[in-house]
Design a protein around this motif. Sequence first.
Motif, mmCIF file in Angstrom:
data_model
loop_
_atom_site.group_PDB
_atom_site.id
_atom_site.type_symbol
_atom_site.label_atom_id
_atom_site.label_comp_id
_atom_site.label_asym_id
_atom_site.label_seq_id
_atom_site.Cartn_x
_atom_site.Cartn_y
_atom_site.Cartn_z
ATOM 1 N N UNK A 86 41.513 45.643 43.072
ATOM 2 C CA UNK A 86 42.091 46.084 41.801
ATOM 3 C C UNK A 86 43.329 46.945 41.986
ATOM 4 N N UNK A 87 43.379 47.718 43.046
ATOM 5 C CA UNK A 87 44.437 48.722 43.188
ATOM 6 C C UNK A 87 45.533 48.361 44.188
ATOM 7 N N UNK A 88 45.219 47.555 45.201
ATOM 8 C CA UNK A 88 46.186 47.375 46.290
ATOM 9 C C UNK A 88 46.546 45.922 46.620
ATOM 10 N N UNK A 89 45.548 45.057 46.791
ATOM 11 C CA UNK A 89 45.832 43.728 47.330
ATOM 12 C C UNK A 89 45.698 42.594 46.319
ATOM 13 N N UNK A 90 44.916 42.783 45.283
ATOM 14 C CA UNK A 90 44.555 41.664 44.419
ATOM 15 C C UNK A 90 43.348 40.948 45.003
ATOM 16 N N UNK A 91 42.682 40.177 44.167
ATOM 17 C CA UNK A 91 41.457 39.502 44.600
ATOM 18 C C UNK A 91 41.721 38.460 45.686
ATOM 19 N N UNK A 92 42.795 37.711 45.530
ATOM 20 C CA UNK A 92 43.056 36.594 46.440
ATOM 21 C C UNK A 92 43.265 37.058 47.878
#
Length: 463
Positions: A86-92
């Motif tokens: 949610x904060x840094x990388x994204x789900x993918x």
Amino acid sequence: MPTVTQDPSKSELFGHPKGLYILFFTELWERFSYYGMRALFTLFLVAETTSNNPGFGWTNNEALALYGWYTMLVYMSSIPGGWIADRFLGQKKTVMLGGLLLCIGHAVLALNSETSFYVGCLFIILGVGGLKPNISSMVGGLYKPKDERRDLGFYIFYMGINIGGFIAPIICGYIGEKINWHYGFGLAAIGMLIGQIVYIWGQKYLKNVGNLISNKNEADREILNKPLTKIEKDRVVVLLLSFLLIILFWAAFEQAGGLMNLYAKQNTDRNFFGLFTVPASVFQSVNSFFIITLATAVGAFWLKWRKKGHEASSLFKIAIGIIIMALGFGFMSAAAVETEATGSSAMYWLILAYLFHSIGELCASPVSLSFITKLAPLKYASIIMGLYWAATGLGNKLAGYIGQSAQHLGEFEIFTGITVIWSLIGLVVILLMKPLKRLTHGAEDNEGKIQDEIANELETSTS
């Protein structure tokens, strides 16, 4: 005239986005690796150090204690995994990182030392934390809000989980238990590597899902900075309440990998008509076999049930799933009585128990994943999915405590206690269904009604 090429991320197969099948096969191989390792976990720990295929020589109590801690941490790590997404990388990207860590972890388990066993478990814990909550959220992200295909998409995704869960204990379990434990762990590593390759190859079908919501993007900034409405807060509350049910469900269900796994090894007559002895680890495939063969029938039942005007909300299905799963432990009580009388029990008691557990799981688990993607606020999607898997982890830890208690309370008492207490819990939830459903604000009702409700609330809050 120039040819127009279709965006792969928007293409469909059998009525669903092709990205669903990429996530399906990725999760299939991730679950192959996890369930292959799980089938061997407690059996390896209690295997005698002096045998031809030596383990650690632990007691049942010690093995069940570590099993509880390990499975709890595996799923609890979904909280930081969801937060990172949610904060840094994204789900993918977080799924990609989690898959890499899992490949390393399962490969390290193939090494034959106590240190490598603990290091491998640590990498698997971190890897599942990155992959598990985020790949489930990505499945929901493939569908637009109120898309009627969403629940079916989760059933298809859930089939991938159980195909992996069915194959792994047979292959990894047999090779690990009968030939060498570490060869079985090594096969789990190969499975995870295949899953990672599938996921990397399929990125073109996942272009528009699982990306980081960032303050740098104006549309995303509006989502991130907008406070939750009362409807969204109520839905978070009912999600958290549903997670309590998830804890209790898995606390009973996960006796499969611990107490029931050891029971199959130590107290079950596994002689198959005098032809051969069925390896205990193979029983870990029974649940997944029933999931695969019964998923369509259970889904069709709920569809007909709903069309007749009966209650068919996700919360109701979870409660029914808890009751059916609890009744399955009644067969284990019968097995314990037979063991007390004759020294061992028949294999069909285990199979009947797993049959009821599987039907209960089909009622509770896939719909709970879909339920989260319907109710969770978009900016907290991954962290709330992480909390779901953390609830699963707490259930696994509680399962370890329950399994340990059987060592001094007795297996009959534990199996019967689960049958009675968990059935009563399910009935209580059904009695509280109306106030619980009010907190969802019609999330599972028709789209127009929901849009009107949200629009009215927004209009009131801005006036």
